[in-house]
Structures are given as structure tokens and as C-alpha cells.
Design an enzyme around this catalytic site. Structure first.
Site, PDB file in Angstrom:
ATOM      1  N   CYS A   3       0.824  -1.209   0.000  1.00 47.40           N
ATOM      2  CA  CYS A   3       0.000   0.000   0.000  1.00 47.40           C
ATOM      3  C   CYS A   3       0.863   1.266   0.000  1.00 47.40           C
ATOM      4  N   CYS A  21      -1.738   1.778  -2.908  1.00 53.61           N
ATOM      5  CA  CYS A  21      -2.703   2.857  -2.627  1.00 53.61           C
ATOM      6  C   CYS A  21      -2.091   4.256  -2.632  1.00 53.61           C
ATOM      7  N   LYS A  39      -0.388   5.446  -5.942  1.00 51.09           N
ATOM      8  CA  LYS A  39      -1.489   5.430  -6.925  1.00 51.09           C
ATOM      9  C   LYS A  39      -2.417   6.623  -6.720  1.00 51.09           C
ATOM     10  N   TYR A  50      -9.044  -3.273 -11.015  1.00 54.54           N
ATOM     11  CA  TYR A  50      -8.633  -2.075 -10.269  1.00 54.54           C
ATOM     12  C   TYR A  50      -7.293  -1.515 -10.787  1.00 54.54           C
ATOM     13  N   GLU A 100      -7.025   1.920 -12.916  1.00 53.20           N
ATOM     14  CA  GLU A 100      -6.520   3.077 -12.161  1.00 53.20           C
ATOM     15  C   GLU A 100      -5.223   3.615 -12.788  1.00 53.20           C
ATOM     16  N   HIS A 143     -26.568  20.623   0.608  1.00 53.98           N
ATOM     17  CA  HIS A 143     -26.663  21.245  -0.717  1.00 53.98           C
ATOM     18  C   HIS A 143     -25.579  22.300  -0.893  1.00 53.98           C
ATOM     19  N   GLU A 177     -25.716  14.484  -1.866  1.00 55.61           N
ATOM     20  CA  GLU A 177     -27.145  14.701  -1.588  1.00 55.61           C
ATOM     21  C   GLU A 177     -28.024  13.965  -2.601  1.00 55.61           C
TER      22      GLU A 177
HETATM   23  P1  FAD Z   1       1.476  -6.134   2.045  1.00 60.66           P
HETATM   24  O1  FAD Z   1       1.118  -4.719   2.256  1.00 60.66           O
HETATM   25  O2  FAD Z   1       1.751  -6.558   0.653  1.00 60.66           O
HETATM   26  O3  FAD Z   1       2.768  -6.410   2.954  1.00 60.66           O
HETATM   27  C1  FAD Z   1       3.490  -7.607   2.940  1.00 60.66           C
HETATM   28  C2  FAD Z   1       4.929  -7.327   3.319  1.00 60.66           C
HETATM   29  O4  FAD Z   1       5.586  -8.556   3.639  1.00 60.66           O
HETATM   30  C3  FAD Z   1       5.726  -6.689   2.195  1.00 60.66           C
HETATM   31  O5  FAD Z   1       6.509  -5.628   2.674  1.00 60.66           O
HETATM   32  C4  FAD Z   1       6.609  -7.832   1.719  1.00 60.66           C
HETATM   33  O6  FAD Z   1       7.799  -7.377   1.110  1.00 60.66           O
HETATM   34  C5  FAD Z   1       6.863  -8.563   3.018  1.00 60.66           C
HETATM   35  N1  FAD Z   1       7.276  -9.960   2.862  1.00 60.66           N
HETATM   36  C6  FAD Z   1       6.853 -10.864   1.953  1.00 60.66           C
HETATM   37  N2  FAD Z   1       7.418 -12.055   2.183  1.00 60.66           N
HETATM   38  C7  FAD Z   1       8.223 -11.889   3.265  1.00 60.66           C
HETATM   39  C8  FAD Z   1       9.067 -12.767   4.001  1.00 60.66           C
HETATM   40  N3  FAD Z   1       9.190 -14.055   3.675  1.00 60.66           N
HETATM   41  N4  FAD Z   1       9.745 -12.263   5.058  1.00 60.66           N
HETATM   42  C9  FAD Z   1       9.638 -10.956   5.407  1.00 60.66           C
HETATM   43  N5  FAD Z   1       8.846 -10.099   4.740  1.00 60.66           N
HETATM   44  C10 FAD Z   1       8.146 -10.561   3.702  1.00 60.66           C
HETATM   45  N6  FAD Z   1      -6.030  -1.209  -1.267  1.00 60.66           N
HETATM   46  C11 FAD Z   1      -6.889  -0.256  -0.815  1.00 60.66           C
HETATM   47  O7  FAD Z   1      -7.539  -0.468   0.212  1.00 60.66           O
HETATM   48  N7  FAD Z   1      -7.043   0.945  -1.460  1.00 60.66           N
HETATM   49  C12 FAD Z   1      -6.344   1.239  -2.579  1.00 60.66           C
HETATM   50  O8  FAD Z   1      -6.506   2.328  -3.135  1.00 60.66           O
HETATM   51  C13 FAD Z   1      -5.429   0.267  -3.084  1.00 60.66           C
HETATM   52  N8  FAD Z   1      -4.700   0.536  -4.173  1.00 60.66           N
HETATM   53  C14 FAD Z   1      -3.809  -0.401  -4.629  1.00 60.66           C
HETATM   54  C15 FAD Z   1      -3.081  -0.105  -5.777  1.00 60.66           C
HETATM   55  C16 FAD Z   1      -2.195  -1.025  -6.268  1.00 60.66           C
HETATM   56  C17 FAD Z   1      -1.376  -0.678  -7.505  1.00 60.66           C
HETATM   57  C18 FAD Z   1      -2.020  -2.281  -5.601  1.00 60.66           C
HETATM   58  C19 FAD Z   1      -1.034  -3.284  -6.131  1.00 60.66           C
HETATM   59  C20 FAD Z   1      -2.740  -2.577  -4.461  1.00 60.66           C
HETATM   60  C21 FAD Z   1      -3.654  -1.645  -3.969  1.00 60.66           C
HETATM   61  N9  FAD Z   1      -4.420  -1.901  -2.839  1.00 60.66           N
HETATM   62  C22 FAD Z   1      -5.317  -0.964  -2.379  1.00 60.66           C
HETATM   63  C23 FAD Z   1      -4.307  -3.190  -2.111  1.00 60.66           C
HETATM   64  C24 FAD Z   1      -3.440  -3.046  -0.841  1.00 60.66           C
HETATM   65  O9  FAD Z   1      -2.199  -2.453  -1.167  1.00 60.66           O
HETATM   66  C25 FAD Z   1      -3.204  -4.418  -0.211  1.00 60.66           C
HETATM   67  O10 FAD Z   1      -4.456  -5.039  -0.024  1.00 60.66           O
HETATM   68  C26 FAD Z   1      -2.505  -4.328   1.138  1.00 60.66           C
HETATM   69  O11 FAD Z   1      -1.255  -3.709   1.032  1.00 60.66           O
HETATM   70  C27 FAD Z   1      -2.317  -5.737   1.736  1.00 60.66           C
HETATM   71  O12 FAD Z   1      -1.640  -5.667   2.961  1.00 60.66           O
HETATM   72  P2  FAD Z   1      -0.873  -6.938   3.544  1.00 60.66           P
HETATM   73  O13 FAD Z   1      -0.424  -6.540   4.916  1.00 60.66           O
HETATM   74  O14 FAD Z   1      -1.692  -8.145   3.395  1.00 60.66           O
HETATM   75  O15 FAD Z   1       0.392  -7.135   2.600  1.00 60.66           O
HETATM   76  P1  NAP Z   2      -7.427  -8.681 -10.381  1.00 60.62           P
HETATM   77  O1  NAP Z   2      -8.565  -8.008  -9.704  1.00 60.62           O
HETATM   78  O2  NAP Z   2      -7.128 -10.086 -10.075  1.00 60.62           O
HETATM   79  O3  NAP Z   2      -7.666  -8.524 -11.971  1.00 60.62           O
HETATM   80  C1  NAP Z   2      -6.806  -9.051 -12.910  1.00 60.62           C
HETATM   81  C2  NAP Z   2      -7.187  -8.519 -14.286  1.00 60.62           C
HETATM   82  O4  NAP Z   2      -6.251  -8.987 -15.244  1.00 60.62           O
HETATM   83  C3  NAP Z   2      -8.549  -8.987 -14.758  1.00 60.62           C
HETATM   84  O5  NAP Z   2      -9.147  -7.971 -15.506  1.00 60.62           O
HETATM   85  C4  NAP Z   2      -8.201 -10.189 -15.639  1.00 60.62           C
HETATM   86  O6  NAP Z   2      -9.150 -10.445 -16.641  1.00 60.62           O
HETATM   87  C5  NAP Z   2      -6.924  -9.708 -16.271  1.00 60.62           C
HETATM   88  N1  NAP Z   2      -6.033 -10.779 -16.722  1.00 60.62           N
HETATM   89  C6  NAP Z   2      -5.569 -11.819 -16.007  1.00 60.62           C
HETATM   90  N2  NAP Z   2      -4.706 -12.552 -16.747  1.00 60.62           N
HETATM   91  C7  NAP Z   2      -4.638 -11.957 -17.961  1.00 60.62           C
HETATM   92  C8  NAP Z   2      -3.925 -12.235 -19.150  1.00 60.62           C
HETATM   93  N3  NAP Z   2      -3.112 -13.287 -19.245  1.00 60.62           N
HETATM   94  N4  NAP Z   2      -4.085 -11.418 -20.220  1.00 60.62           N
HETATM   95  C9  NAP Z   2      -4.910 -10.358 -20.143  1.00 60.62           C
HETATM   96  N5  NAP Z   2      -5.613 -10.030 -19.030  1.00 60.62           N
HETATM   97  C10 NAP Z   2      -5.482 -10.822 -17.959  1.00 60.62           C
HETATM   98  O7  NAP Z   2      -6.062  -7.916 -10.138  1.00 60.62           O
HETATM   99  P2  NAP Z   2      -5.591  -6.448  -9.844  1.00 60.62           P
HETATM  100  O8  NAP Z   2      -6.242  -5.423 -10.698  1.00 60.62           O
HETATM  101  O9  NAP Z   2      -4.122  -6.573  -9.884  1.00 60.62           O
HETATM  102  O10 NAP Z   2      -6.033  -6.175  -8.353  1.00 60.62           O
HETATM  103  C11 NAP Z   2      -5.606  -7.009  -7.288  1.00 60.62           C
HETATM  104  C12 NAP Z   2      -6.299  -6.595  -6.009  1.00 60.62           C
HETATM  105  O11 NAP Z   2      -5.703  -5.393  -5.514  1.00 60.62           O
HETATM  106  C13 NAP Z   2      -7.778  -6.263  -6.194  1.00 60.62           C
HETATM  107  O12 NAP Z   2      -8.567  -7.401  -5.964  1.00 60.62           O
HETATM  108  C14 NAP Z   2      -8.022  -5.200  -5.156  1.00 60.62           C
HETATM  109  O13 NAP Z   2      -8.600  -5.747  -4.008  1.00 60.62           O
HETATM  110  C15 NAP Z   2      -6.660  -4.628  -4.829  1.00 60.62           C
HETATM  111  N6  NAP Z   2      -6.652  -3.215  -5.311  1.00 60.62           N
HETATM  112  C16 NAP Z   2      -7.489  -2.333  -4.728  1.00 60.62           C
HETATM  113  C17 NAP Z   2      -7.535  -1.026  -5.193  1.00 60.62           C
HETATM  114  C18 NAP Z   2      -8.486  -0.044  -4.559  1.00 60.62           C
HETATM  115  O14 NAP Z   2      -8.965  -0.310  -3.487  1.00 60.62           O
HETATM  116  N7  NAP Z   2      -8.763   1.071  -5.197  1.00 60.62           N
HETATM  117  C19 NAP Z   2      -6.736  -0.642  -6.230  1.00 60.62           C
HETATM  118  C20 NAP Z   2      -5.869  -1.566  -6.811  1.00 60.62           C
HETATM  119  C21 NAP Z   2      -5.847  -2.871  -6.328  1.00 60.62           C
HETATM  120  P3  NAP Z   2     -10.360 -11.510 -16.460  1.00 60.62           P
HETATM  121  O15 NAP Z   2     -11.452 -10.766 -15.734  1.00 60.62           O
HETATM  122  O16 NAP Z   2     -10.691 -11.864 -17.846  1.00 60.62           O
HETATM  123  O17 NAP Z   2      -9.807 -12.660 -15.663  1.00 60.62           O
END
Ligand code: FAD
Ligand code: NAP
Length: 512
Positions: free
Chosen positions: A76, A81, A84, A218, A222, A487, A492
Site C-alpha cells: 500500500c 494505494c 497510486k 482495479y 486506475e 446542498h 445529496e
Molecule cells: P502487504 O502490504 O503486501 O505487505 C506484505 C509485506 O511482507 C511486504 O513488505 C513484503 O515485502 C513482506 N514480505 C513478503 N514475504 C516476506 C518474508 N518471507 N519475510 C519478510 N517479509 C516478507 N487497497 C486499498 O484499500 N485501497 C487502494 O486504493 C489500493 N490501491 C492499490 C493499488 C495497487 C497498484 C495495488 C497493487 C494494491 C492496492 N491496494 C489498495 C491493495 C493493498 O495495497 C493491499 O491489499 C494491502 O497492502 C495488503 O496488505 P498486507 O499486509 O496483506 O500485505
Molecule cells: P485482479 O482483480 O485479479 O484482476 C486481474 C485482471 O487482469 C482482470 O481484468 C483479468 O481479466 C486480467 N487478466 C488476467 N490474466 C490476464 C492475461 N493473461 N491477459 C490479459 N488479461 C489478464 O487484479 P488487480 O487489478 O491486480 O487487483 C488485485 C487486487 O488489488 C484487487 O482485488 C483489489 O482488491 C486490490 N486493489 C485495490 C484497489 C483499490 O482499493 N482502489 C486498487 C488496486 C488494487 P479476467 O477478468 O478476464 O480474468
């Protein structure tokens, strides 16, 4: 050699620290060891420490395939997050600058965006958050270990430093919160070699230029949204549908808006190969499944946003018998975040069936900490989780999509109230509001309990967060009608919604 000696010296100090802590705490080094210092792991470890537990958190970032690295805080903070939303804000400001002229701002010359300035500012903010997390751990007396953790048994974790040194820590309880990482497609020649993922895009020093974003959920939408918003030629390649799992009418509005905003969308297409030309450009060959024909175009960047894979490889789960879902690779969990092994818990993105969202990981981590110290029995409620897709026109929702409500209650069992509205800020600036829409899905009988609330529009995240409280309290359609609007706002329009889809009447809001 000198560096090696310094490393050894530091290692000896770390090692003696562990011997010391083991001696102080008796049976185990720690009450709790958390593997993963992301949203969930940090929240859990800090909460447990505040409740008097002796806690260590292990966090280690494996560089991306392209070599991008970052600091403490997980997905995140570093590659999700936060960067982004800041880049989304950069894009919104571009639109605001265009609107500003209509509001009388004299802006001489064309308005251009500079990637390096934005990226530098965003990356500096992220670094400040990395530092903030380290300070907070120190203040809360959580031991931070920058090592890669793996399980030895239900009380023992092995840590590996970047330099390859091993350490062992023991704990009464172990929590796994290692999140996930972006996937690359496996069957597309050149995909990994020439493409990047969301682990890289926010850390690029130079503009990605003309970009192909593959995927339609997502992350894809985004990223494509903010790239378009800052003026880059951006195409999204969608193999099936956009925003799978979301209300599909709303998904359509999001992508329609993106297309009018300038994002190109290649529907029902999938890439076949990526080749690097001698000019340095990336040539993508793809198939359009509607015509069966093959096409080619060149891009500066190919961004794969095709989903994420759980980060379990290094953990040694199989050796220990921690049950994982073979298909998804995620850890199978009980409602209390317990794994199939005693004393080992997991949550966040690594957990099977858990939403991949920061607030759910944080809340689940805090609740787990309370249960582990015996202070509470409350378990995380994963129902009614609100979310927002931060596309150029934001989409916020809580509860069921119309499709899902229909599936569960039948078409005649639901009433859908809806409205197309025009945000006041779109009027003077003459912005297209065709996709600004509100949909409230209710039970048809009884108290007309709200089953799902959806809206597209400016600040949809802010609006949805407020209504999520009402939703959590079991709001009904009549509660909505009893609520007085503020408003003039977009929010609203939610409390004024009165046209049912069933009536077929025009749902366009006219007047105040
Ligand atoms: P993470 O935050 O992924 O943390 C896991 C940590 O463990 C990492 O630092 C990793 O390096 C470390 N780690 C892994 N393996 C090991 C190991 N063996 N030993 C030690 N450390 C290790 N969510 C939202 O709610 N709002 C958003 O707007 C949003 N935007 C997103 C945009 C993008 C591009 C992406 C990819 C995700 C987004 N998400 C968003 C999803 C959100 O980031 C994740 O759901 C969240 O970070 C998950 O938290 P976590 O604690 O499960 O894991
Ligand atoms: P995702 O929700 O798993 O979506 C993957 C996308 O890639 C789908 O549209 C899928 O299509 C497509 N896809 C998969 N394999 C493909 C291939 N070989 N060729 C072309 N398209 C392919 O993954 P994500 O967008 O990475 O998001 C992961 C999670 O992060 C989300 O579930 C969300 O919870 C979290 N996230 C949250 C936010 C937020 O809160 N604003 C923002 C970003 C991420 P199909 O539908 O056809 O399978």
C-alpha cells in the site's frame, strides 16, 4: 572485505541481542513474531506491543523483476494505494487546470506535465512514510528485523538477511502477513523481459511514454486512468470484461468515461508477444477475439496488470503442513485467521477469500492482536466492505451489485432506485456528466433494506465512506429518504434518489 567485516560485526550484535531477549523472556524470544511489515503486519505488531506483548516484525522486500526496491510499509505504502492515489490526484489536477480557464483563471500557454517532478515528489512522500513506520515501531517497542522469514516449526522462524546470514527467533505465536506481488503472464514471449508491473510504475524516473496496460481490473484501470490524465497516450487491453465482480452497469460507466477522457480501450483482445525493436520501442502483437485477426502496434511501455500472486514461496508452508489453496496459493484460514497449524495465524492479501484491501488487513490485524492477548473474542467482519476504484471518474460501492442482489433475491425481490445527476462543478466547466450515476439496490418488500449502494462521480470514495456507516447499521430506503441532504453536493443526490428502474421513467435529475 571491510564491508563484509562490518556486516559480520553487525550480525554478531544482532545475534547477541537475540540471546539477550531469549534470556529475558523465558521460554520464547517473543510473544509474537509477525512475518511481513505491510498494512496488516505493522498494524498487528504495533497493536500487540501496545497490549504489552513482546513483538518482532520481519519485513523484507524482494526487488521486482525489473530491480525496483522500496522500504518498510508493504504494498500500500510503496507500490499501491499511496503512490497510486497521489498520481490519480496529479491527473485530477490536470482536469482542474482545464476547468480553471472556464472559471476565469488566466493560464498562459499550453499546460504540460512533467513526470520526473511528480515521481520525485511522490517517491519522497513514500520515503517519509517508510521512515515514519520505522519510528513508530521503535516508539512502540516493536523489534524490526529487515530479514526474509520462513517457518521452521509452529514456534520458530528463520530469518535470512540480504547478505545471506541466518538467524532464528522463537515466539509463542506467529503471524504471516506477507501479502502478494504482481503476476506476469507465463505464456507470452517477451512479457517479463520487456514489460513492467505496478511494482515499477510508481518508481520510474522517466515518463513511461506511450503505454499499453494489459488487464481490466482495479490496478489496470486506475493506472491507465492516471497515465491518460497526465497526458500520455494510453491503451487498456481487456481480454473479457472490465472490473469483474463489480456491478457491470457501473463498470460500463467507468470505462465509457475513460474512453471519452482519452483512454483507448482494446476490447476482447489479448497480447500474443512483445518484441523489442532496434529503435528501443516495444512491438506488441495481439489477437482481437471478435475478428480473429492479429494486430501490431509499438509502445514505450507495456504494463502488466493481470492480477497478483500470494507471497508464500519463501515461507516453507508445505514443509510444515500449513494448508494452502492449491489453485490460488493462498493460505486457508478460519474466521479467526487461524491456519491449519496451531499458533500460526495469517491475514491480509495472503489469506484465501480475504478482500485485497488495506483497511481490511489493518482491522483484521488489530483484532487478531486483541484475541491473541485474550483481550477480546471479536472476529473480523468481512461483509459490507466498501471500496472505491480511483479511475478518472471514481466509482464507489458498498454491498451487493445489482446482478448479485438479483441472484440472491430474484428480479422481483429487489427494487433499484437510480439517478443520473450532474455535479455542480461540471456545469461551468462544461464537463460531460453522462456517466455520473447513483444506484441504490434495495429489498423490495418489508423495510426495503439497502442491499447495495453504487455511485460514480467526483470524490466517490469520500461519499461512499459516509454511506458505508449507514449500510453497516442496516439502513433501509426509508432511512435514506429521512436523511436531509447537504446542498449543493453530489452526495445529496443519494438521499434524493426516487426513480425506480422498474418504472422505466427518465432517471435524469433536473433542478435542485
Ligand atoms: P502487504 O502490504 O503486501 O505487505 C506484505 C509485506 O511482507 C511486504 O513488505 C513484503 O515485502 C513482506 N514480505 C513478503 N514475504 C516476506 C518474508 N518471507 N519475510 C519478510 N517479509 C516478507 N487497497 C486499498 O484499500 N485501497 C487502494 O486504493 C489500493 N490501491 C492499490 C493499488 C495497487 C497498484 C495495488 C497493487 C494494491 C492496492 N491496494 C489498495 C491493495 C493493498 O495495497 C493491499 O491489499 C494491502 O497492502 C495488503 O496488505 P498486507 O499486509 O496483506 O500485505
Ligand atoms: P485482479 O482483480 O485479479 O484482476 C486481474 C485482471 O487482469 C482482470 O481484468 C483479468 O481479466 C486480467 N487478466 C488476467 N490474466 C490476464 C492475461 N493473461 N491477459 C490479459 N488479461 C489478464 O487484479 P488487480 O487489478 O491486480 O487487483 C488485485 C487486487 O488489488 C484487487 O482485488 C483489489 O482488491 C486490490 N486493489 C485495490 C484497489 C483499490 O482499493 N482502489 C486498487 C488496486 C488494487 P479476467 O477478468 O478476464 O480474468
Amino acid at each position: 572485505m571491510a564491508a563484509l567485516c562490518r556486516g559480520r560485526h553487525r550480525w554478531k550484535r544482532i545475534h547477541s541481542l537475540f540471546v539477550l531477549t531469549r534470556n529475558l523472556s523465558g521460554k520464547y524470544d517473543y510473544d509474537l513474531v509477525v512475518i511481513g511489515g505491510g498494512s496488516g503486519g505493522l498494524a498487528c505488531s504495533k497493536e500487540a506491543a501496545q497490549l504489552g506483548q513482546k513483538v518482532a516484525v520481519l519485513d523484507y522486500v524482494e526487488p521486482s523483476v525489473k530491480g525496483t526496491k522500496w522500504g518498510l510499509g508493504g504494498t500500500c505504502v510503496n507500490v499501491g494505494c499511496i503512490p497510486k492515489k497521489l498520481m490519480h490526484q496529479a491527473a485530477l489536477l490536470g482536469t482542474a487546470v482545464k476547468d480553471a480557464k472556464k472559471f476565469g483563471w488566466q493560464i498562459p500557454g499550453p499546460v504540460c506535465h512533467d513526470w520526473a517532478t511528480m515521481a520525485d515528489a511522490v517517491q519522497n512522500h513514500v520515503r517519509s512514510l517508510n521512515w515514519g513506520h520505522r519510528v513508530q515501531l521503535q516508539d512502540k517497542k516493536v523489534k524490526y528485523l529487515n530479514v526474509k522469514g520462513s517457518l521452521v516449526d509452529e514456534h520458530t522462524v528463520k530469518g535470512l538477511t540480504k547478505a545471506g546470514k541466518e538467524m532464528v527467533v522463537t515466539a509463542k505465536n506467529i503471524v504471516i502477513a506477507t501479502g502478494g506481488r504482481p503476476k506476469y503472464p507465463t505464456n507470452i514471449p517477451g512479457a517479463m523481459e520487456h514489460g513492467i508491473t505496478s511494482d515499477d510504475i510508481f518508481w520510474l524516473k522517466k515518463s513511461p511514454g506511450k503505454t499499453l496496460v494489459v488487464g481490466a481490473s482495479y490496478v489496470a484501470l486506475e493506472c491507465a486512468g492516471f497515465l491518460t490524465g497526465i497526458g500520455l497516450d494510453t491503451t487498456v487491453m481487456v481480454r473479457s470484461i472490465a472490473l469483474r465482480g463489480f456491478d457491470q452497469q457501473m463498470a460500463g460507466l467507468v470505462t465509457d468515461y475513460m474512453e471519452t477522457y482519452g483512454t483507448k480501450i482494446a476490447w476482447k483482445c489479448f497480447p500474443k508477444r512483445v518484441d523489442k525493436l532496434s529503435s528501443g520501442a516495444l512491438q506488441v502483437t495481439w489477437i482481437d477475439t471478435q475478428t480473429g485477426s492479429e494486430y501490431k502496434d509499438t509502445y514505450d511501455t507495456v504494463l502488466w496488470a493481470v492480477g497478483r500472486a500470494p507471497e508464500t514461496k519463501a515461507l516453507g508452508l508445505d514443509k510444515l503442513g500449513v494448508q494452502v489453496n492449491k489453485e490460488t496459493g493462498k493460505i486457508v484460514l478460519g474466521a479467526d485467521e487461524s491456519t491449519s497449524m496451531p499458533n500460526i495465524y495469517a491475514f491480509g492479501d495472503i489469506g484465501e477469500g480475504r478482500p485485497e484491501l488495506t483497511p481490511t488487513a489493518i482491522k483484521a490485524g488489530k483484532l487478531l492482536a486483541h484475541r491473541l492477548v485474550g483481550q477480546s473474542t471479536e472476529i473480523m467482519n468481512y461483509d459490507n466492505v466498501p471500496t472505491t476504484v480511483f479511475t478518472p471518474l471514481e466509482y464507489g460501492c458498498v454491498g451487493l451489485s445489482e446482478e448479485e442482489a438479483e441472484k440472491r433475491h430474484g428480479k422481483d425481490g429487489i427494487e433499484v432506485y437510480h439517478a443520473f445527476y450532474k455535479p455542480l462543478e461540471f456545469t461551468v466547466s462544461e464537463r460531460n456528466s453522462s456517466q455520473c450515476y447513483i444506484k441504490v439496490v434495495c429489498e423490495r418488500d418489508g423495510g426495503q433494506k439497502i442491499l447495495g449502494l453504487h455511485l460514480t462521480g467526483p470524490n466517490a470514495g469520500e461519499v461512499t465512506q459516509g454511506f458505508a456507516l449507514g449500510f453497516q447499521c442496516g439502513a433501509t430506503y426509508s432511512h435514506l429518504l429521512q436523511t436531509v441532504g447537504i446542498h449543493p453536493t453530489c452526495a445529496e443526490e443519494v438521499v434524493k434518489v426516487h426513480i425506480t428502474k422498474r418504472s422505466g421513467l427518465d432517471a435524469t435529475v433536473t433542478g435542485c
